[in-house]
Design a protein around this motif. Structure first.
Motif, PDB file in Angstrom:
ATOM      1  N   GLY A  25       0.972   1.995   6.308  1.00 40.25           N
ATOM      2  CA  GLY A  25       1.285   1.991   4.878  1.00 40.25           C
ATOM      3  C   GLY A  25       0.791   3.240   4.180  1.00 40.25           C
ATOM      4  N   ALA A  26      -0.428   3.669   4.528  1.00 37.33           N
ATOM      5  CA  ALA A  26      -0.977   4.876   3.909  1.00 37.33           C
ATOM      6  C   ALA A  26      -0.161   6.104   4.295  1.00 37.33           C
ATOM      7  N   GLN A  27       0.206   6.206   5.576  1.00 39.21           N
ATOM      8  CA  GLN A  27       1.020   7.338   6.037  1.00 39.21           C
ATOM      9  C   GLN A  27       2.374   7.373   5.343  1.00 39.21           C
ATOM     10  N   ILE A  28       3.013   6.213   5.307  1.00 39.84           N
ATOM     11  CA  ILE A  28       4.354   6.151   4.716  1.00 39.84           C
ATOM     12  C   ILE A  28       4.290   6.443   3.230  1.00 39.84           C
ATOM     13  N   GLY A  29       3.261   5.941   2.564  1.00 33.87           N
ATOM     14  CA  GLY A  29       3.121   6.225   1.142  1.00 33.87           C
ATOM     15  C   GLY A  29       3.045   7.714   0.865  1.00 33.87           C
TER      16      GLY A  29
ATOM     17  N   LEU B  16       0.832  -1.201   0.000  1.00 29.93           N
ATOM     18  CA  LEU B  16       0.000   0.000   0.000  1.00 29.93           C
ATOM     19  C   LEU B  16       0.867   1.252   0.000  1.00 29.93           C
ATOM     20  N   ALA B  17       1.982   1.224   0.749  1.00 28.41           N
ATOM     21  CA  ALA B  17       2.883   2.382   0.781  1.00 28.41           C
ATOM     22  C   ALA B  17       3.412   2.684  -0.620  1.00 28.41           C
ATOM     23  N   ARG B  18       3.816   1.634  -1.321  1.00 26.57           N
ATOM     24  CA  ARG B  18       4.335   1.825  -2.680  1.00 26.57           C
ATOM     25  C   ARG B  18       3.262   2.403  -3.589  1.00 26.57           C
ATOM     26  N   GLN B  19       2.060   1.808  -3.542  1.00 24.76           N
ATOM     27  CA  GLN B  19       0.980   2.292  -4.398  1.00 24.76           C
ATOM     28  C   GLN B  19       0.629   3.743  -4.081  1.00 24.76           C
ATOM     29  N   GLY B  20       0.561   4.057  -2.783  1.00 24.77           N
ATOM     30  CA  GLY B  20       0.207   5.413  -2.397  1.00 24.77           C
ATOM     31  C   GLY B  20       1.245   6.431  -2.835  1.00 24.77           C
TER      32      GLY B  20
ATOM     33  N   GLU C 245      10.502   3.076  -5.628  1.00 23.69           N
ATOM     34  CA  GLU C 245      10.554   1.620  -5.761  1.00 23.69           C
ATOM     35  C   GLU C 245      11.878   1.042  -5.278  1.00 23.69           C
ATOM     36  N   GLN C 246      12.972   1.725  -5.583  1.00 23.93           N
ATOM     37  CA  GLN C 246      14.293   1.172  -5.285  1.00 23.93           C
ATOM     38  C   GLN C 246      14.712   1.356  -3.831  1.00 23.93           C
ATOM     39  N   THR C 247      14.110   2.309  -3.132  1.00 27.72           N
ATOM     40  CA  THR C 247      14.525   2.555  -1.747  1.00 27.72           C
ATOM     41  C   THR C 247      13.600   1.909  -0.721  1.00 27.72           C
ATOM     42  N   LEU C 248      12.526   1.272  -1.149  1.00 29.19           N
ATOM     43  CA  LEU C 248      11.600   0.650  -0.198  1.00 29.19           C
ATOM     44  C   LEU C 248      12.273  -0.362   0.726  1.00 29.19           C
TER      45      LEU C 248
END
Length: 452
Positions: free
Chosen positions: A181-185, A74-78, A132-135
């Motif tokens: 996840g939403a916050q981090i995104g 979710l973080a990535r998508q957001g 994407e690369q730093t997740l």
């Protein structure tokens, strides 16, 4: 492209077929038959049926997350969603310019530090690529913090509240992962629009050996400065190349930074008695805490009662983290100054801009402060830069860089209070060590020498 939402199929528009036996159209005007397997198909379990509907399938995917305290999918998508219209792909020209700047930066750094190059490949990332690369690096940093926060909150709940929450513990954990996840995104989406290099946040986020610049952000950063774009790019490449040398050839440094963050996480506690008092007061003023009433729960969460208190252990970990970050930044400042002072006309102004950018709260601090209250700031940056600069001038770059050979040799927070005293004391220690070959405090007499 169909405009029908949620995977609903269209009704059969042929009036002659609507009531044909087996067509199901008469009893299925919205085309649910295909979704539920058709007449006589047996349908399936409710979970299987809902999984066939895109909206519910996505919700099911989110709620089935079991990869840790943060839902990183979710973080990535957001993060990427927030960049949909703001991220530009890198061009061949930009990739070439980044590669050339990093190669030149390494050449300039060779004479001013004994640490060899730490770059084995050059990368020009878009904002989406940075996300994407730093997740993986963000996960290593934030997961322990998020896990500790959730654990502290749950452990501090009064027995009555914990008993009510018990049957829903699994759902609550997944909801916690969704919220984090939403916050981090959102946070990573913002940071990706500001960060300039792979190491700007003070902790290397790119894969080992990768020198990274973000051309789109570098160009926007340069627009606000009265310097040529090529000069700004080269200055940032020098900082990236210097940081990569340090992290590549000081093997314990990355882990020390992670350990300091995790030590902060271990210190997270919540005052249970304060929560109990607050809940009792809330139950009196709000007529009780009703688990089925989101407004009453939201009022409790917003009251500040569930905010973790900073402990002495956390303060100590934060002080160690800030000192280490300042030493990294200060060393980078010192070696870049030695390499660029005579080559880049605008070096002084650019260096001061970066110091202010970091000292006032750069991208990393904003992210951590938003998520878990951890301020990732090198507060002692100027003092650390003074130590490294004076060490290089008085004792040479080799003696300066040897301090990175062991964490116990580095200046402490107290040393940064009087940076020049540390430099003078270190010089005296080196001179004494040079005079005492056996470490006993007495000089050795060479064999055959008549001197006492």
């Amino acid at each position: 492209m169909s405009d029908l939402p949620f995977g609903f199929g269209p009704p059969d528009r042929d009036p002659e077929r609507r009531n044909e036996p087996g067509s199901g159209a008469g009893n299925d005007p919205f085309g649910f038959g295909a979704l539920f397997g058709g007449a006589g198909a047996g349908g399936g379990t409710p979970e299987e049926l809902l999984a066939k509907m895109p909206l519910f399938a996505e919700l099911q995917k989110l709620m089935s997350w079991s990869g840790g305290p943060v839902n990183w999918d979710l973080a990535r998508q957001g993060a990427i969603s927030s960049l949909a219209a703001g991220s530009q792909p890198t061009s061949d020209a930009e990739r070439s310019a980044v590669a050339e700047a990093l190669r030149l930066a390494d050449l300039w750094l060779d004479p001013v530090t004994d640490l060899p190059s730490g770059i084995d490949r050059t990368l020009a990332w878009s904002r989406v690529e940075w996300v994407e690369q730093t997740l993986p690096a963000w996960s290593a940093l934030i997961d322990p913090l998020a896990e500790r926060v959730v654990g502290a909150m749950t452990g501090a709940l009064p027995a009555e509240a914990a008993a009510m929450a018990g049957p829903l513990a699994g759902i609550m954990d997944r909801m916690g992962g969704l919220m984090f996840g939403a916050q981090i995104g959102q946070a990573l989406g913002r940071v990706s629009g500001e960060v300039l290099t792979g190491t700007e946040v003070g902790i290397p986020l790119a894969p080992a050996g990768a020198g990274v610049l973000l051309p789109q952000n570098v160009a926007e950063f340069a627009e606000g400065l009265d310097r040529p774009a090529d000069e700004v790019r080269l200055f940032l490449a020098l900082r990236e190349a210097a940081s990569q040398r340090l992290f590549a050839h000081v093997p314990w440094l990355r882990q020390q930074l992670l350990d300091a963050v995790h030590a902060y996480a271990r210190g997270i506690t919540v005052d249970r008695e304060a929560i109990e008092r607050g809940i009792n007061e809330a139950m009196g003023s709000m007529g009780g805490i009703d688990p089925s009433n989101p407004e009453s729960i939201q009022a409790l969460l917003g009251s500040g009662l569930l905010e973790p208190e900073e402990t002495p252990e956390q303060q100590m970990a934060l002080r160690r983290l800030e000192t280490l970050l300042a030493l990294v930044e200060g060393w980078v400042d010192a070696v870049v100054a030695a390499a660029a002072a005579e080559r880049l006309p605008g070096h002084g102004a650019l260096a001061e801009t970066m110091r202010r950018r970091r000292a006032s709260g750069g991208p990393a601090e904003q992210t951590f402060a938003t998520l878990v209250g951890l301020q990732l700031r090198p507060r002692r940056l100027r003092d650390a830069a003074t130590v490294w600069g004076a060490m290089g001038q008085r004792h040479g770059s080799a003696a300066r860089d040897r301090l990175w050979s062991h964490p116990d040799l580095l200046p402490t927070s107290d040393d940064l209070d009087e940076p020049l005293d540390f430099v003078a004391r270190h010089g005296a220690d080196d001179e004494l060590h040079g005079l005492t070959a056996d470490g006993s405090g007495e000089t050795e007499t060479p064999e055959g020498d008549d001197r006492a």
